[in-house]
Design a protein around this motif. Sequence first.
Motif, PDB file in Angstrom:
ATOM      1  N   ASP A   1      33.213  32.720  49.721  1.00  0.00           N
ATOM      2  CA  ASP A   1      34.093  33.885  49.633  1.00  0.00           C
ATOM      3  C   ASP A   1      33.895  34.772  50.877  1.00  0.00           C
ATOM      4  O   ASP A   1      34.871  35.223  51.501  1.00  0.00           O
ATOM      5  CB  ASP A   1      33.717  34.661  48.354  1.00  0.00           C
TER       6      ASP A   1
ATOM      7  N   HIS B   1      38.267  31.081  41.348  1.00  0.00           N
ATOM      8  CA  HIS B   1      37.393  32.260  41.321  1.00  0.00           C
ATOM      9  C   HIS B   1      38.123  33.610  41.262  1.00  0.00           C
ATOM     10  O   HIS B   1      37.602  34.559  40.689  1.00  0.00           O
ATOM     11  CB  HIS B   1      36.371  32.220  42.469  1.00  0.00           C
ATOM     12  N   ASP B   2      39.302  33.722  41.870  1.00  0.00           N
ATOM     13  CA  ASP B   2      40.031  34.999  41.823  1.00  0.00           C
ATOM     14  C   ASP B   2      41.333  34.889  41.030  1.00  0.00           C
ATOM     15  O   ASP B   2      42.176  35.802  41.095  1.00  0.00           O
ATOM     16  CB  ASP B   2      40.357  35.489  43.250  1.00  0.00           C
TER      17      ASP B   2
ATOM     18  N   HIS C   1      43.742  32.451  50.388  1.00  0.00           N
ATOM     19  CA  HIS C   1      42.356  32.770  50.017  1.00  0.00           C
ATOM     20  C   HIS C   1      41.750  31.669  49.157  1.00  0.00           C
ATOM     21  O   HIS C   1      40.648  31.184  49.458  1.00  0.00           O
ATOM     22  CB  HIS C   1      42.283  34.124  49.317  1.00  0.00           C
TER      23      HIS C   1
END
Length: 154
Positions: free
Chosen positions: A123, A59-60, A30
């Motif tokens: 995303d 980001h995650d 991801h």
Amino acid sequence: MGRLKELRKYVDGKLNEMPDADKRNSAIAHLYGVSLAATMIAKKRGLDPEIASMAAMLHDLYAYESGSYDDHAHKGADLARDVLQELGLTTDEETDIICSAIYHHDDKLAVDSAMDECLKDADVIHHCMNDLSKEVKDKEKARFENLCKEFGMD
Ligand SMILES: [Fe+2]
Ligand SMILES: [Fe+2]
């Protein structure tokens, strides 16, 4: 070493601490998938592709480190600021742009700054195109349709 590579080395180290192999592989796929999509979108829109890619790599990360998606965008922005300050790869202005993109990345129905939008769209590209047999989530449908039009994929 370029700064994207340096940031990736840091993120790789954190992801490699994830004990569950399946979750770890998904996390790697991801973050790198969103990073590539962010580079393409940023180039297309005249934004800084390196900054877009760096935002995507982080980001995650909070969700992967904590194991929870509760408020992960806002908490992830704080984590990203700590990481970027520790690594010293970005100017204060660049750090603010990256942290803003991470802060807003879960607000898929709102429209925010150009770089915020770049990360949200990257995303969505990864959520929707990593496996085309999966149904697109309602909150990502409009955004994905707009991206398909923008990139001539409709
Ligand atoms: Fe997220
Ligand atoms: Fe994500």
